[in-house]
Design an enzyme around this catalytic site. Structure first.
Site, short mmCIF file in Angstrom:
data_model
loop_
_atom_site.label_atom_id
_atom_site.label_comp_id
_atom_site.label_asym_id
_atom_site.label_seq_id
_atom_site.Cartn_x
_atom_site.Cartn_y
_atom_site.Cartn_z
N PRO A 5 0.82 -1.22 0.00
CA PRO A 5 0.00 0.00 0.00
C PRO A 5 0.85 1.27 0.00
O PRO A 5 0.49 2.27 -0.62
CB PRO A 5 -0.81 -0.13 1.29
CG PRO A 5 -0.91 -1.59 1.54
CD PRO A 5 0.39 -2.17 1.04
N ARG A 37 -18.65 2.15 -41.16
CA ARG A 37 -19.34 3.39 -40.80
C ARG A 37 -19.20 4.41 -41.91
O ARG A 37 -18.11 4.66 -42.41
CB ARG A 37 -18.73 3.94 -39.50
CG ARG A 37 -19.27 5.29 -39.08
CD ARG A 37 -20.64 5.18 -38.48
NE ARG A 37 -21.11 6.48 -38.00
CZ ARG A 37 -22.29 6.69 -37.44
NH1 ARG A 37 -23.13 5.67 -37.28
NH2 ARG A 37 -22.66 7.87 -37.03
N GLU A 76 4.08 -2.54 -13.10
CA GLU A 76 5.32 -3.22 -13.52
C GLU A 76 6.43 -2.19 -13.74
O GLU A 76 7.27 -2.35 -14.62
CB GLU A 76 5.06 -4.01 -14.81
CG GLU A 76 5.88 -5.29 -14.91
CD GLU A 76 5.43 -6.37 -13.94
OE1 GLU A 76 4.35 -6.23 -13.33
OE2 GLU A 76 6.15 -7.36 -13.79
#
Lengths: 259, 403
Positions: free
Chosen positions: B128, B270, B365
């Protein structure tokens, strides 16, 4: 059991196909093992696992067709053979079936030949029957299950897929079978299979190796052109209920002289 | 120089692609919405041999090289980041740390069950209060006879509630001259008495994955489970990141490609102003950028993988690959949402999941800010790689395939 699986390298069905100056093109999309043939390879592997023996993948094609064989090897096939010859450049299924039948003879004492139901590029689905005819063996097309196989008695029972329901058929071996997707779930290539497939030297047989003189196709492709482009318009039929919508639709179809 | 992938690598790529498409893609949206890991994922990955892909056969793995690990990571994250995270922590952090730093006895005892997937492995490093400033981490390990007693909490741990074992970094030398010199790693059985775990919910992304916390209260760990020597934990952890980070880089490359493919498909369908939006130049610019960045990202991670294969230190290459690919994947996903317009803002299309997933890798990481500092160190000549006591072994096909 000696099992041969005939495979084909085809275009990926997701590829965009174009015709440029009379030549079919699929851009950079890689070629793949004909998806139907994966079911045939898988079935061959399962039969080998149940009854022992070997599975040999066989193809006719240029060097790129090796990838189809390597895919079969990576799944677990024991051997692979590629047939290649300049005389096969414009081969149709009459030619291919002649060549495959000769190769199956050369492989000797084959008990079972497996095909996928059709190739996704031609969608003809006749090759398995043609090969069976040339070999003089029973043809069991559109097989969805093989509930009984007794190699010692040279006997097999299959369930063939019909438009409605299935037909159970007993046949002697050797036989030629084409399979449908309901027959199994193809396994993924294994790491061990991939390793073996990438290293193995795949023998190449020519027409001379097969003792086949020059073969003439029955069909000549005179011209290749793209399908005509059509503009598609979508019209939604608005109505208070289904009956009214149906009436309006019929009226529109009559106006357009469809009916 | 031959830039082509070998036929073996191509087949591995295809196999992993097919696996992910069939086993995970059809239900990934559902599991992402549930914020749960699909129960079949780990088992299926283990069955297919993916979890030990680059571990030697004699240690229960598949005997492939480190490039194969990268390729597999790319194809897994093409479907979803949560899949690649499994490879990152189980294979990258846990298996490769054991391979690099474990004694022969430890490799024989621990690796086979982990590499085969019989046990799921993880890496428990951040806390933490300690992420980027890893050396300040607080979990303690106190010697007690033939054991160590662990106390503390780890947070943001992938597979926290799924892993059976984890490489855990602790502080065992309280009087070390520098904080980083007081750290020691252990392989901890997460089913031990005193270990509790929990999932973190409400994450922005990787919702179909498992991320959580691991708390240890007087957890007894045999001294023989110490990985490396006492005080070597910082170096071991940084080595672990070189491997985890490599898979993150490769995975982010897959995410760029996923964003690109989704954008190309949508842009072809589209229409605006009477034509497909792919014919509008600003859309083309976005797609061209994704296309270029995918190529760059792939080259970067493949080079890092090549260096691993050669047994060469690759901290710099891995740092570059991770930073570039994750930044590029975040941009690609953002532009993919933009190309999809209003539909990109809805979970009807996958691009919003790509965007949410991509942000995590920019942070974890080793944040991309830390990557900048690493690279600056090399560029300024202030950082030089000193030989480690244990290096990641070079790929040796014969040794890897030996039974």
């Amino acid at each position: 059991m000696k099992i041969v699986v005939c495979v084909k390298q085809t275009v990926d069905t997701a590829a965009e196909i174009a015709v440029e100056q009379g030549v079919i093109s699929w851009g950079d999309t890689p070629l793949v093992l004909n998806p139907w043939d994966e079911f045939a390879v898988e079935e061959g592997l399962r039969l080998r696992e149940a009854h022992g023996g070997s599975v040999t993948a066989l193809t006719v094609g240029a060097e790129s067709a090796q990838d189809a064989l390597r895919s079969a090897l990576a799944m677990g096939a024991d051997n692979a053979v590629r047939i290649s010859d300049s005389g096969l450049e414009f081969a149709d299924s009459l030619v291919i079936s002649t060549v495959l039948a000769a190769a199956i003879h050369k492989l000797d004492e084959v008990d079972l030949v497996l095909f996928g139901r059709e190739a996704v590029d031609s969608n003809a689905g006749v090759l398995s029957a043609q090969v069976a005819r040339r070999l003089g063996w029973p043809s069991l097309a559109l097989t969805a299950a093989i509930p009984v196989l007794t190699p010692a008695d040279k006997s097999i029972e299959v369930e063939r897929m019909l438009d409605r329901g299935r037909q159970r058929v007993r046949s002697s071996l050797p036989a030629v079978i084409s399979v449908v997707k309901e027959i199994n779930e193809p396994r993924y290539a294994s790491f061990m299979g991939i390793r073996k497939a990438s290293r193995v030297e795949i023998p190449i047989w020519s027409l001379a190796d097969l003792g086949v003189d020059s073969v003439q196709p029955g069909v000549a492709w005179l011209e290749m052109s793209a399908a005509p482009q059509s503009d598609v318009a979508c019209e939604f039929i608005e109505a208070v209920d289904e009956a009214a919508a149906a009436q309006t639709l019929v009226a529109r179809l009559r106006e357009e002289k469809v009916i | 120089m031959d830039f082509r992938l070998s036929s073996e690598h191509e087949m591995i790529r295809k196999m992993v692609y097919d696996f992910a498409q069939k086993e995970v893609a059809p239900t990934i949206t559902e599991w992402d919405q549930k914020q749960e890991m699909a129960p079949h994922v780990l088992e299926k990955m283990a069955e297919q041999g993916l979890l030990g892909i680059c571990v030697p056969v004699k240690y229960g793995g598949q005997g492939m090289d480190y490039i194969s690990l990268g390729l597999a990571s790319e194809e897994l994250e093409y479907v979803d980041t949560s899949l690649r995270v499994v490879l990152s922590v189980h294979t990258g952090l846990c298996c490769l740390t054991l391979l690099q730093w474990g004694t022969d006895e430890q490799k024989k005892e621990f690796l086979p069950k982990i590499a085969s997937g019989e046990l799921i492995g993880g890496g428990a490093f951040s806390e933490p209060g300690a992420g980027s400033d890893f050396a300040s981490m607080q979990m303690t390990a106190r010697r007690d006879g033939d054991d160590f007693i662990l106390n503390g909490e780890k947070m943001w741990i992938s597979l926290a509630t799924k892993a059976d074992v984890a490489i855990v970094t602790t502080r065992s030398l309280l009087d070390a001259e520098k904080p980083s010199q007081g750290l020691t790693c252990f392989l901890v059985d997460l089913h031990s008495k005193g270990v509790t775990t929990g999932d973190i919910h409400g994450k922005l992304g990787v919702r179909a994955g498992s991320t959580g916390w691991i708390a240890m209260q007087d957890v007894r760990v045999p001294a023989k489970n110490m990985i490396g020597t006492e005080g070597e934990g910082f170096k071991i952890t940084m080595s672990a990141f070189d491997n985890g980070r490599y898979t993150v880089a490769a995975g982010a490359t897959g995410l760029i490609r996923a964003a690109l493919d989704a954008s190309v498909k949508y842009a072809a369908e589209r229409e605006t102003f009477g034509r497909p939006i792919m014919e509008h130049q600003l859309v083309q610019a976005k797609i061209a950028s994704m296309h270029l960045n995918h190529e760059i990202a792939q080259l970067l991670y493949l080079k890092a993988g090549w260096k691993k294969n050669m047994g060469m230190r690759n901290t710099l290459e891995t740092s570059r690959a991770k930073q570039f690919a994750t930044n590029a994947s975040f941009n690609a996903a953002s532009e993919a949402v933009q190309i999809h317009g209003g539909y990109g803002f809805s979970d009807e299309y996958p691009v919003e999941r790509f965007l949410r997933n991509s942000k995590g890798a920019v942070i974890y990481e080793g944040s991309n800010e830390i990557q900048t500092l690493i690279q600056a160190g090399y560029a300024l000549g202030k950082r030089r790689d000193k030989p480690l006591r244990c290096e990641l072994p070079a790929y040796d096909e014969d040794a890897w395939l030996e039974e």
